[in-house]
Write a protein that holds these residues in place. Structure first.
Motif, PDB file in Angstrom:
ATOM      1  N   GLU A  53       0.853  -1.183   0.000  1.00 14.52           N
ATOM      2  CA  GLU A  53       0.000   0.000   0.000  1.00 14.52           C
ATOM      3  C   GLU A  53       0.895   1.241   0.000  1.00 14.52           C
ATOM      4  O   GLU A  53       2.050   1.178   0.438  1.00 14.52           O
ATOM      5  N   CYS A  54       0.367   2.342  -0.485  1.00 17.73           N
ATOM      6  CA  CYS A  54       1.188   3.549  -0.614  1.00 17.73           C
ATOM      7  C   CYS A  54       0.380   4.799  -0.295  1.00 17.73           C
ATOM      8  O   CYS A  54      -0.789   4.908  -0.684  1.00 17.73           O
ATOM      9  N   ALA A  55       1.009   5.702   0.419  1.00 16.18           N
ATOM     10  CA  ALA A  55       0.427   7.022   0.674  1.00 16.18           C
ATOM     11  C   ALA A  55       1.374   8.071   0.126  1.00 16.18           C
ATOM     12  O   ALA A  55       2.580   7.838  -0.019  1.00 16.18           O
ATOM     13  N   VAL A  56       0.825   9.233  -0.190  1.00 16.61           N
ATOM     14  CA  VAL A  56       1.635  10.361  -0.638  1.00 16.61           C
ATOM     15  C   VAL A  56       1.599  11.436   0.439  1.00 16.61           C
ATOM     16  O   VAL A  56       0.529  11.888   0.842  1.00 16.61           O
ATOM     17  N   THR A  57       2.779  11.797   0.919  1.00 15.91           N
ATOM     18  CA  THR A  57       2.908  12.873   1.901  1.00 15.91           C
ATOM     19  C   THR A  57       3.469  14.092   1.193  1.00 15.91           C
ATOM     20  O   THR A  57       4.425  13.995   0.427  1.00 15.91           O
ATOM     21  N   VAL A  58       2.850  15.234   1.430  1.00 19.16           N
ATOM     22  CA  VAL A  58       3.314  16.491   0.836  1.00 19.16           C
ATOM     23  C   VAL A  58       3.796  17.408   1.946  1.00 19.16           C
ATOM     24  O   VAL A  58       3.116  17.568   2.966  1.00 19.16           O
ATOM     25  N   LYS A  59       4.963  17.983   1.756  1.00 18.13           N
ATOM     26  CA  LYS A  59       5.531  18.901   2.745  1.00 18.13           C
ATOM     27  C   LYS A  59       5.676  20.281   2.124  1.00 18.13           C
ATOM     28  O   LYS A  59       6.444  20.478   1.194  1.00 18.13           O
ATOM     29  N   ARG A  63       5.839  21.670   7.255  1.00 17.61           N
ATOM     30  CA  ARG A  63       4.845  20.732   7.789  1.00 17.61           C
ATOM     31  C   ARG A  63       4.460  19.659   6.780  1.00 17.61           C
ATOM     32  O   ARG A  63       3.948  19.967   5.711  1.00 17.61           O
ATOM     33  N   PRO A  64       4.708  18.370   7.114  1.00 17.22           N
ATOM     34  CA  PRO A  64       4.267  17.288   6.231  1.00 17.22           C
ATOM     35  C   PRO A  64       2.804  16.920   6.495  1.00 17.22           C
ATOM     36  O   PRO A  64       2.363  16.871   7.643  1.00 17.22           O
ATOM     37  N   LEU A  65       2.067  16.667   5.419  1.00 19.35           N
ATOM     38  CA  LEU A  65       0.653  16.306   5.533  1.00 19.35           C
ATOM     39  C   LEU A  65       0.343  15.148   4.587  1.00 19.35           C
ATOM     40  O   LEU A  65       0.910  15.062   3.498  1.00 19.35           O
ATOM     41  N   GLY A  87       9.221   9.096  11.686  1.00 23.22           N
ATOM     42  CA  GLY A  87       9.127   7.779  11.064  1.00 23.22           C
ATOM     43  C   GLY A  87       9.893   7.803   9.758  1.00 23.22           C
ATOM     44  O   GLY A  87      10.521   8.821   9.404  1.00 23.22           O
ATOM     45  N   PRO A  88       9.880   6.726   9.003  1.00 32.30           N
ATOM     46  CA  PRO A  88      10.676   6.657   7.776  1.00 32.30           C
ATOM     47  C   PRO A  88      10.312   7.715   6.736  1.00 32.30           C
ATOM     48  O   PRO A  88      11.201   8.273   6.088  1.00 32.30           O
ATOM     49  N   CYS A  89       9.026   7.988   6.581  1.00 31.12           N
ATOM     50  CA  CYS A  89       8.607   8.982   5.583  1.00 31.12           C
ATOM     51  C   CYS A  89       9.030  10.390   6.004  1.00 31.12           C
ATOM     52  O   CYS A  89       9.570  11.157   5.199  1.00 31.12           O
TER      53      CYS A  89
END
Length: 250
Positions: A53-59, A63-65, A87-89
């Motif tokens: 599974e994969c999520a996309v984090t935008v910073k 601030r990462p979201l 965490g890793p991300c």
């Protein structure tokens, strides 16, 4: 002249083409990032032989979201990492380098996170950063149900996919910027057209010069505390019963 795609590995070329297709079909940024996360999950699932599974984090700035995910659980897992604060991300975004949890049961760096991950059936994770602009970056946050899933080959595949995704994100930003500039130009031209037409009406009614007509329009704008364009548009609508339109060449 050879295309730049000819110098890329075949799997990365296909990744770029798939991502371009996602970008073309997407109606907005959120839909594009969701499509990106699903494509990333499918690509790395195929490479690893495990369901990823994969999520996309935008910073943006500091601030990462969580921006999107291949599944609701991927979004929940990514938000869990945001809530814990590391965490890793997040580390990948901070250092702009990929970070792996190979086995959550033996990795001591984020015990609270790996415990929560284990409770949700996740035992390995991979965060890969992507630089978008000077003020913004993003990361692909991959989750696997087994330890040791992100082998050297799978890692290489994920990094290659992230490189393709980064290029498409750059393209998306440029398209969005160009679209905004075009909208700004259209708005400016509509304003100028409405003001010019309104001045023409005032000149005809008062038999005055263009400078005098502009002065009259400006005074009305100031007295009513309204934008010059709005006052001009209102005058035109009162006289013609319709608003001013600006036509552009297709």
């Amino acid at each position: 002249m050879s295309s730049s795609l000819e110098n890329e590995p075949a799997d990365q070329v296909q990744g770029i083409l798939d991502l371009q297709s996602v970008l073309v079909r997407a109606e907005n940024g959120s839909e594009f990032l969701t499509g990106l996360s699903k494509l990333a999950a499918a690509s790395i699932s195929e490479a690893s032989g495990d369901e990823i599974e994969c999520a996309v984090t935008v910073k943006v700035r500091r601030r990462p979201l969580t921006a999107a995910g291949s599944s609701e659980r991927a979004v929940e897992l990514d938000r869990l990492e945001q809530a814990i604060g590391d965490g890793p991300c997040i580390k990948a975004l901070r250092e702009m380098s990929p970070v792996i949890i190979d086995d959550g049961s033996t990795d001591a760096r984020w015990p609270d996170l790996t415990k929560k991950f284990a409770e949700m059936g996740v035992h390995s994770s991979l965060g890969i950063p992507m630089e978008i602009s000077d003020e913004a970056s993003a990361a692909l946050n991959f989750f696997a149900s087994k330890p040791g899933v992100f082998t050297q080959d799978v890692f290489k595949q994920a990094v290659g996919f992230a490189a393709a995704a980064r290029d498409i994100l750059h393209l998306s930003v440029r398209i969005d910027s160009a679209h905004n500039r075009a909208k700004d130009l259209e708005s400016a031209m509509q304003s100028r057209t409405a003001i010019d037409v309104a001045c023409g009406v005032i000149m005809a009614q008062n038999r005055c010069s263009q400078a005098e007509a502009m002065e009259i329009l400006t005074k009305v704008s100031s007295n009513r505390n309204r934008k010059l364009r709005d006052v001009a548009a209102e005058l035109i609508e009162q006289l013609s019963g319709s608003s001013i339109e600006t036509h552009f060449d297709e």
